[in-house]
Design an enzyme around this catalytic site. Structure first.
Site, mmCIF file in Angstrom:
data_model
loop_
_atom_site.group_PDB
_atom_site.id
_atom_site.type_symbol
_atom_site.label_atom_id
_atom_site.label_comp_id
_atom_site.label_asym_id
_atom_site.label_seq_id
_atom_site.Cartn_x
_atom_site.Cartn_y
_atom_site.Cartn_z
ATOM 1 N N LYS A 54 -33.237 -43.780 62.078
ATOM 2 C CA LYS A 54 -33.741 -44.621 60.979
ATOM 3 C C LYS A 54 -33.816 -46.073 61.441
ATOM 4 O O LYS A 54 -34.813 -46.758 61.215
ATOM 5 C CB LYS A 54 -32.841 -44.479 59.737
ATOM 6 C CG LYS A 54 -33.056 -43.169 58.997
ATOM 7 C CD LYS A 54 -32.002 -42.886 57.921
ATOM 8 C CE LYS A 54 -32.256 -41.496 57.316
ATOM 9 N NZ LYS A 54 -31.237 -41.056 56.355
ATOM 10 N N GLN A 98 -25.823 -43.247 53.927
ATOM 11 C CA GLN A 98 -26.021 -41.913 54.478
ATOM 12 C C GLN A 98 -25.012 -40.930 53.880
ATOM 13 O O GLN A 98 -23.816 -41.210 53.827
ATOM 14 C CB GLN A 98 -25.889 -41.969 56.008
ATOM 15 C CG GLN A 98 -26.233 -40.688 56.729
ATOM 16 C CD GLN A 98 -27.712 -40.308 56.637
ATOM 17 O OE1 GLN A 98 -28.591 -41.155 56.475
ATOM 18 N NE2 GLN A 98 -27.981 -39.024 56.715
ATOM 19 N N ASP A 121 -33.703 -44.291 48.699
ATOM 20 C CA ASP A 121 -33.521 -42.834 48.679
ATOM 21 C C ASP A 121 -34.007 -42.229 47.356
ATOM 22 O O ASP A 121 -34.208 -41.018 47.276
ATOM 23 C CB ASP A 121 -32.014 -42.505 48.795
ATOM 24 C CG ASP A 121 -31.601 -42.123 50.204
ATOM 25 O OD1 ASP A 121 -32.425 -41.554 50.937
ATOM 26 O OD2 ASP A 121 -30.428 -42.381 50.559
HETATM 27 N N1 GUN Z 1 -28.224 -36.912 54.170
HETATM 28 C C1 GUN Z 1 -29.122 -35.921 54.376
HETATM 29 N N2 GUN Z 1 -30.344 -36.273 53.903
HETATM 30 C C2 GUN Z 1 -30.202 -37.520 53.388
HETATM 31 C C3 GUN Z 1 -31.108 -38.413 52.783
HETATM 32 O O1 GUN Z 1 -32.302 -38.145 52.598
HETATM 33 N N3 GUN Z 1 -30.585 -39.612 52.397
HETATM 34 C C4 GUN Z 1 -29.264 -39.924 52.578
HETATM 35 N N4 GUN Z 1 -28.856 -41.101 52.140
HETATM 36 N N5 GUN Z 1 -28.404 -39.111 53.133
HETATM 37 C C5 GUN Z 1 -28.866 -37.916 53.556
#
Ligand code: GUN
Length: 299
Positions: A54, A98, A121
């Site tokens: 990311k 995350q 998100d």
């Molecule tokens: N963990 C797995 N997928 C995601 C996601 O799309 N966003 C976040 N914040 N954590 C994750």
């Protein structure tokens, strides 16, 4: 029939190119640099890889990337204080924490502490409610990526039968809401659904997001249906002892014989998720600065 392969890898490159172009425009015309803060708590190996990717892609798109890597023992209070400071930081337009978080931290409390306008998100309860009532919101990245590919494939989704297998807050439920907003007839199936195979077989659009390796094969799919495979499962390699292999929730080799179009794993939905995170960050930046939102980066 051999189905068309919908390449999320190629589509995500187009999305990222649009993001970069818009970022350049924001810089050149307004002196604004979109900023994304990603917070990681603990040492989960998969999360570390996601967070690194990311950050790299955020920088590659010309945006500001901040990473906060916190120790596993970080308290909920400390995490909430960090998020509060990011909420107030005007150089940060998107905040992502995350998941999963260590078990001593309440995920809902943390997610709902992020300013809804910076919640790239789309997990904050306000954004969930806005999406569910068809209002402008931040849209979760994976379902957004799936919808972009479906709209590119069909143009108009009105009246199509869509079956979403899986009812998670991250994918299943928002995916169903997005498809409903596109005037599909939507069914959510899950582990307790009766006659699940027959229900899937009625789908024009089948979205698999259950996390069960290769559960769905040609017997679940109607001829010509579009299959979107959200699953990313690591299994022991069938031919190479001691090695592993990534597979989806769909048995690709079987499904591709009947599907009209299908996303592969890897190279399907996966790359679209980060591309949509970048798109959401640009959208959040434009909204924060009361500027027009970029074309083709939302739904
Ligand atoms: N963990 C797995 N997928 C995601 C996601 O799309 N966003 C976040 N914040 N954590 C994750």
């Amino acid at each position: 029939m051999i189905g068309k392969v919908i390449s999320g890898k190629e589509f995500s490159e187009l999305v990222r190119a649009k993001v970069s172009k818009h970022v350049d425009q924001l810089k050149n015309e307004h002196g604004i640099i979109p900023g994304l803060a990603v917070v990681l708590v603990g040492e989960d190996p998969a999360s570390k890889v996601y967070v690194r990717n990311k950050g790299e892609q955020t920088k590659a798109a010309g945006m500001k990337s901040i990473e906060h890597k916190l120790d596993e023992s970080t308290s909920e209070k400390e995490l909430l204080e960090l998020i509060e400071s990011l909420n107030e930081d005007t150089s940060i337009h998107g905040i992502l924490c995350q998941l999963p978080l260590p078990s001593h931290i309440n995920e809902d409390r943390v997610i709902n502490s992020i300013a809804p306008d910076k919640d790239v998100d789309g997990f904050h309860i306000s954004n969930v409610g806005l999406l569910g009532t068809g209002q402008k919101s931040m849209v979760p990245c994976t379902p957004l990526g799936c919808l972009m590919m479906l709209k590119d494939h069909y143009g108009d989704l009105t009246g199509l039968n869509a079956v979403v297998v899986g009812r998670s807050n991250i994918v299943g439920k928002p995916m169903a809401n997005l498809l409903l907003r596109e005037s599909c007839t939507v069914t959510i199936a899950h582990s307790r659904t009766k006659d699940i195979q027959e229900i899937c077989k009625r789908a024009d659009i089948l979205v698999a997001a259950v996390g069960r390796p290769e559960m769905i094969d040609e017997n679940w799919i109607s001829s010509g249906a579009t299959v979107i495979d959200v699953g990313i499962n690591r299994i022991p390699h069938p031919d190479k002892a001691g090695k592993s292999k990534l597979v989806g929730d769909v048995d690709y080799e079987s499904a591709v014989k009947v599907a009209g179009a299908i996303t592969p794993v890897p190279g399907g939905v996966g790359p679209m998720t980060i591309a949509c995170l970048l798109a959401n960050t640009v959208t959040a930046c434009c909204r924060a600065n009361k500027l027009p939102e970029p074309d083709g980066l939302g739904v």
